[in-house]
Design a protein around this motif. Structure first.
Motif, mmCIF file in Angstrom:
data_model
loop_
_atom_site.group_PDB
_atom_site.id
_atom_site.type_symbol
_atom_site.label_atom_id
_atom_site.label_comp_id
_atom_site.label_asym_id
_atom_site.label_seq_id
_atom_site.Cartn_x
_atom_site.Cartn_y
_atom_site.Cartn_z
ATOM 1 N N CYS A 26 0.841 -1.337 0.119
ATOM 2 C CA CYS A 26 -0.038 -0.005 -0.041
ATOM 3 C C CYS A 26 0.850 1.422 -0.150
ATOM 4 O O CYS A 26 1.990 1.210 0.373
ATOM 5 C CB CYS A 26 -0.949 -0.094 1.312
ATOM 6 N N TYR A 27 0.335 2.418 -0.357
ATOM 7 C CA TYR A 27 1.190 3.629 -0.487
ATOM 8 C C TYR A 27 0.444 4.751 0.280
ATOM 9 O O TYR A 27 -1.224 4.819 0.257
ATOM 10 C CB TYR A 27 1.162 4.183 -1.872
ATOM 11 N N VAL A 28 1.206 5.517 1.058
ATOM 12 C CA VAL A 28 0.576 6.405 1.875
ATOM 13 C C VAL A 28 1.336 8.087 1.610
ATOM 14 O O VAL A 28 2.583 7.821 1.366
ATOM 15 C CB VAL A 28 1.008 6.242 3.442
ATOM 16 N N ARG A 29 0.311 8.967 1.403
ATOM 17 C CA ARG A 29 1.086 10.153 1.414
ATOM 18 C C ARG A 29 1.327 10.755 2.446
ATOM 19 O O ARG A 29 0.759 11.046 3.291
ATOM 20 C CB ARG A 29 0.016 10.775 0.525
ATOM 21 N N LEU A 30 2.668 11.003 2.584
ATOM 22 C CA LEU A 30 3.194 11.721 3.598
ATOM 23 C C LEU A 30 3.272 13.488 3.449
ATOM 24 O O LEU A 30 3.330 14.189 4.534
ATOM 25 C CB LEU A 30 4.623 11.072 4.143
ATOM 26 N N SER A 31 3.646 13.691 2.603
ATOM 27 C CA SER A 31 3.700 15.207 2.067
ATOM 28 C C SER A 31 3.703 15.295 0.611
ATOM 29 O O SER A 31 3.348 14.487 -0.192
ATOM 30 C CB SER A 31 5.259 15.780 2.652
ATOM 31 N N ASP A 32 3.812 16.715 0.134
ATOM 32 C CA ASP A 32 3.626 16.952 -1.342
ATOM 33 C C ASP A 32 4.732 15.942 -2.099
ATOM 34 O O ASP A 32 4.362 15.602 -3.119
ATOM 35 C CB ASP A 32 3.985 18.325 -1.453
ATOM 36 N N MET A 33 5.765 15.685 -1.455
ATOM 37 C CA MET A 33 6.762 14.990 -2.178
ATOM 38 C C MET A 33 7.206 13.672 -1.897
ATOM 39 O O MET A 33 7.688 12.935 -2.464
ATOM 40 C CB MET A 33 8.202 16.007 -2.069
ATOM 41 N N ASN A 34 6.923 13.272 -0.449
ATOM 42 C CA ASN A 34 7.245 12.033 -0.118
ATOM 43 C C ASN A 34 5.917 11.096 0.053
ATOM 44 O O ASN A 34 4.780 11.614 0.391
ATOM 45 C CB ASN A 34 7.682 12.190 1.543
ATOM 46 N N ARG A 35 6.250 9.668 -0.389
ATOM 47 C CA ARG A 35 5.132 8.778 -0.234
ATOM 48 C C ARG A 35 5.954 7.563 0.750
ATOM 49 O O ARG A 35 6.909 7.303 0.615
ATOM 50 C CB ARG A 35 4.857 8.352 -1.414
ATOM 51 N N ALA A 36 4.913 6.866 1.233
ATOM 52 C CA ALA A 36 5.613 5.606 1.865
ATOM 53 C C ALA A 36 4.945 4.443 1.037
ATOM 54 O O ALA A 36 3.775 4.452 0.789
ATOM 55 C CB ALA A 36 5.181 5.421 3.345
ATOM 56 N N ASP A 121 4.723 5.556 14.010
ATOM 57 C CA ASP A 121 6.168 5.908 14.566
ATOM 58 C C ASP A 121 7.165 6.168 13.327
ATOM 59 O O ASP A 121 7.649 7.354 13.251
ATOM 60 C CB ASP A 121 6.658 5.118 15.754
ATOM 61 N N TYR A 122 7.331 5.282 12.643
ATOM 62 C CA TYR A 122 8.408 5.390 11.578
ATOM 63 C C TYR A 122 7.838 6.519 10.397
ATOM 64 O O TYR A 122 8.589 7.256 9.978
ATOM 65 C CB TYR A 122 8.388 3.996 10.915
ATOM 66 N N LEU A 123 6.751 6.459 10.147
ATOM 67 C CA LEU A 123 6.264 7.330 9.044
ATOM 68 C C LEU A 123 6.081 8.735 9.329
ATOM 69 O O LEU A 123 6.451 9.708 8.589
ATOM 70 C CB LEU A 123 4.877 6.820 8.506
ATOM 71 N N GLU A 124 5.817 8.983 10.803
ATOM 72 C CA GLU A 124 5.893 10.277 11.271
ATOM 73 C C GLU A 124 7.212 10.978 11.161
ATOM 74 O O GLU A 124 7.339 12.255 10.965
ATOM 75 C CB GLU A 124 5.525 10.277 12.737
ATOM 76 N N VAL A 125 8.500 10.270 11.216
ATOM 77 C CA VAL A 125 9.476 10.960 10.985
ATOM 78 C C VAL A 125 9.727 11.731 9.549
ATOM 79 O O VAL A 125 10.184 12.668 9.406
ATOM 80 C CB VAL A 125 10.631 9.846 10.972
ATOM 81 N N PHE A 126 8.956 11.054 8.524
ATOM 82 C CA PHE A 126 8.995 11.850 7.252
ATOM 83 C C PHE A 126 7.648 12.486 6.892
ATOM 84 O O PHE A 126 7.698 13.052 5.803
ATOM 85 C CB PHE A 126 9.241 10.471 6.177
ATOM 86 N N GLN A 127 6.714 12.727 7.886
ATOM 87 C CA GLN A 127 5.402 13.451 7.352
ATOM 88 C C GLN A 127 5.824 15.199 7.543
ATOM 89 O O GLN A 127 6.616 15.444 8.307
ATOM 90 C CB GLN A 127 4.542 12.929 8.340
ATOM 91 N N ASP A 128 4.992 15.874 6.723
ATOM 92 C CA ASP A 128 5.144 17.370 6.982
ATOM 93 C C ASP A 128 4.521 17.521 8.576
ATOM 94 O O ASP A 128 3.755 16.843 9.206
ATOM 95 C CB ASP A 128 4.334 18.046 6.083
ATOM 96 N N MET A 129 5.303 18.696 9.291
ATOM 97 C CA MET A 129 4.976 18.775 10.761
ATOM 98 C C MET A 129 3.456 19.092 10.714
ATOM 99 O O MET A 129 2.801 18.868 11.619
ATOM 100 C CB MET A 129 5.576 20.012 11.237
ATOM 101 N N SER A 130 2.955 19.972 9.808
ATOM 102 C CA SER A 130 1.648 20.257 10.087
ATOM 103 C C SER A 130 0.655 18.997 10.114
ATOM 104 O O SER A 130 -0.373 18.976 10.468
ATOM 105 C CB SER A 130 1.026 21.388 9.079
ATOM 106 N N GLN A 131 1.078 18.050 8.919
ATOM 107 C CA GLN A 131 0.080 16.875 8.704
ATOM 108 C C GLN A 131 0.088 15.861 9.847
ATOM 109 O O GLN A 131 -0.921 15.534 10.406
ATOM 110 C CB GLN A 131 0.539 16.105 7.499
ATOM 111 N N SER A 132 1.254 16.065 10.469
ATOM 112 C CA SER A 132 1.670 15.324 11.681
ATOM 113 C C SER A 132 0.714 15.672 12.825
ATOM 114 O O SER A 132 0.153 14.834 13.667
ATOM 115 C CB SER A 132 3.001 15.003 12.129
#
Length: 141
Positions: A26-36, A121-132
């Motif tokens: 599965c794919y999760v959008r973390l920010s405009d540029m980052n996906r997991a 916990d792992y994905l939060e490291v790469f999320q935008d602060m506002s989204q988190s």
């Protein structure tokens, strides 16, 4: 819906409802540029999926980071009533020629929660602060 998608939804779906599911991943959008990309992966035995692999992808730079979360590391060896496994069994999914299921031990709600927490916990490291911050606020309501 495949077995893998059902299991990923139990782990990822509650915290990331906008996730896109494809096959064993599965794919999760973390920010405009980052996906997991989160996928079930095998270890030594090709038909035994004993871990989740999390890969952070950047739209312009490609792969940024990868982490493999082994079920046995997070959940430990599980005791079962099966006499063939007196010392317990390491949790894994077994693909027996297309028949896919957890082998001997089936995770509990608490097990899924542990997996979900580790992924989050792992994905939060790469999320935008506002989204988190938005997600944390939404979870307290």
């Amino acid at each position: 819906m495949t077995f893998y998608e059902q299991e990923l939804r139990k782990i990822v779906g509650e915290r990331y409802p906008e996730a896109t599911y494809v096959g064993r991943a599965c794919y999760v959008r973390l920010s405009d540029m980052n996906r997991a990309k989160i996928q079930f992966v095998t270890g030594i035995v090709s038909n035994q999926y004993n871990a989740l692999q999390l890969t952070i992808l950047n739209r312009s730079e490609g792969q940024v980071d990868t982490l493999r979360l082994r079920f046995s590391d997070l959940l430990g060896t599980k005791v079962t009533s099966n006499p063939n496994f007196r010392n317990g069994v390491d949790p894994h999914i077994w693909d027996d020629y297309g028949k896919v299921d957890w082998y001997v031990y089936h995770p509990t709600r608490q097990d899924y929660e542990k997996l979900s927490n580790a992924v989050s916990d792992y994905l939060e490291v790469f999320q935008d602060m506002s989204q988190s911050a938005d997600q944390q606020w939404a979870q307290t309501m």
